[in-house]
Design an enzyme around this catalytic site. Structure first.
Site, PDB file in Angstrom:
ATOM      1  N   CYS A  45       7.995  -8.810  10.756  1.00  0.00           N
ATOM      2  CA  CYS A  45       8.574  -7.908   9.760  1.00  0.00           C
ATOM      3  C   CYS A  45       8.702  -8.589   8.398  1.00  0.00           C
ATOM      4  CB  CYS A  45       9.930  -7.411  10.228  1.00  0.00           C
ATOM      5  SG  CYS A  45       9.868  -6.411  11.742  1.00  0.00           S
ATOM      6  N   ASP A 139       7.401  18.279   0.364  1.00  0.00           N
ATOM      7  CA  ASP A 139       8.024  19.415   1.038  1.00  0.00           C
ATOM      8  C   ASP A 139       8.994  18.980   2.132  1.00  0.00           C
ATOM      9  OD1 ASP A 139       6.194  18.423   2.862  1.00  0.00           O
ATOM     10  OD2 ASP A 139       5.093  20.310   3.105  1.00  0.00           O
TER      11      ASP A 139
END
Length: 219
Positions: A45, A139
């Protein structure tokens, strides 16, 4: 149940390294890349966050906001950023969500709803499924979901390629073929009839089979 493509991305409020946010308000009218990590100070990570920090101008150019999540408090995220900058050469300036109550991980089906416990008592292995990438449109709907194991670093060049495809196909009634790259030919979407296609593409198209209609990438 796994979140489906086209579903509205769950809204939430959370603390981040840049302050508290209400997710849908923070999205505004932008595209968003939400990517998650099982724990701070984990090696794969660390490389991923460095890579994203380096590539942030490419996401900015596409109008894509970046936001990370890790199952640790924001105070630890801020310390982690210094390690990322030191070891990778680039440090994140985008927000990182502190998901200590596991709320967002559960909302996004990265952890089972029944999971409980304090983030500090959980290991990266306990949170191994918190390794997702979500691309969310203006959206507020989910356009892409990718899930990576902890041992495989994410390919952000591929994620940029997919975002290019998603943004273009949202504007034009086309699809992109396998291994498509920016500037290459595209395929007229199956929802477009031949009569409609003749209006949109008066110069015609290449058609090795009736159901494959190849045209240059729209400008």
């Amino acid at each position: 149940m796994t979140l489906q493509l086209g579903a509205v991305a769950p809204d939430f409020e959370a603390d981040t390294t840049t302050g508290r946010i209400k997710f849908h308000d923070w999205i505004g009218t932008s595209w968003v890349l939400l990517f998650s990590h099982p724990k701070d100070f984990t090696p794969v990570c660390t490389t991923e966050l460095g890579a994203l920090a380096r590539l942030q101008p490419e996401f900015d150019r596409r109008g894509v906001k970046l936001i990370g999540l890790s199952v640790d408090p924001v105070t630890k995220h801020s310390l982690w950023v210094e390690d990322i900058r030191e070891t990778q050469g680039f440090g994140p300036t985008f927000p990182m969500i502190g998901d200590t109550d596991l709320n967002v991980s559960k909302l996004y089906d990265m952890l089972p709803a029944a999971v409980s416990g304090d983030a500090n008592s959980r290991t990266a292995a306990d949170n191994a499924t918190v390794r997702n990438v979500f691309v969310i449109g203006p959206d507020k709907k989910i356009k892409l979901v990718l899930v990576y194991p902890m041992t495989t670093g994410r390919n952000f060049a591929e994620i940029l390629r997919v975002i290019d495809s998603l943004q273009m196909t949202a504007r034009h009634r086309v699809a992109t073929p396998a291994d498509w790259q920016q500037g290459e030919d595209v395929i007229i979407a199956g929802s477009v009839s031949d009569d409609e296609a003749k209006t949109i593409y008066p110069d015609g198209w290449k058609s090795p089979k009736p159901y494959i209609r190849i045209v240059p990438q729209p400008k």
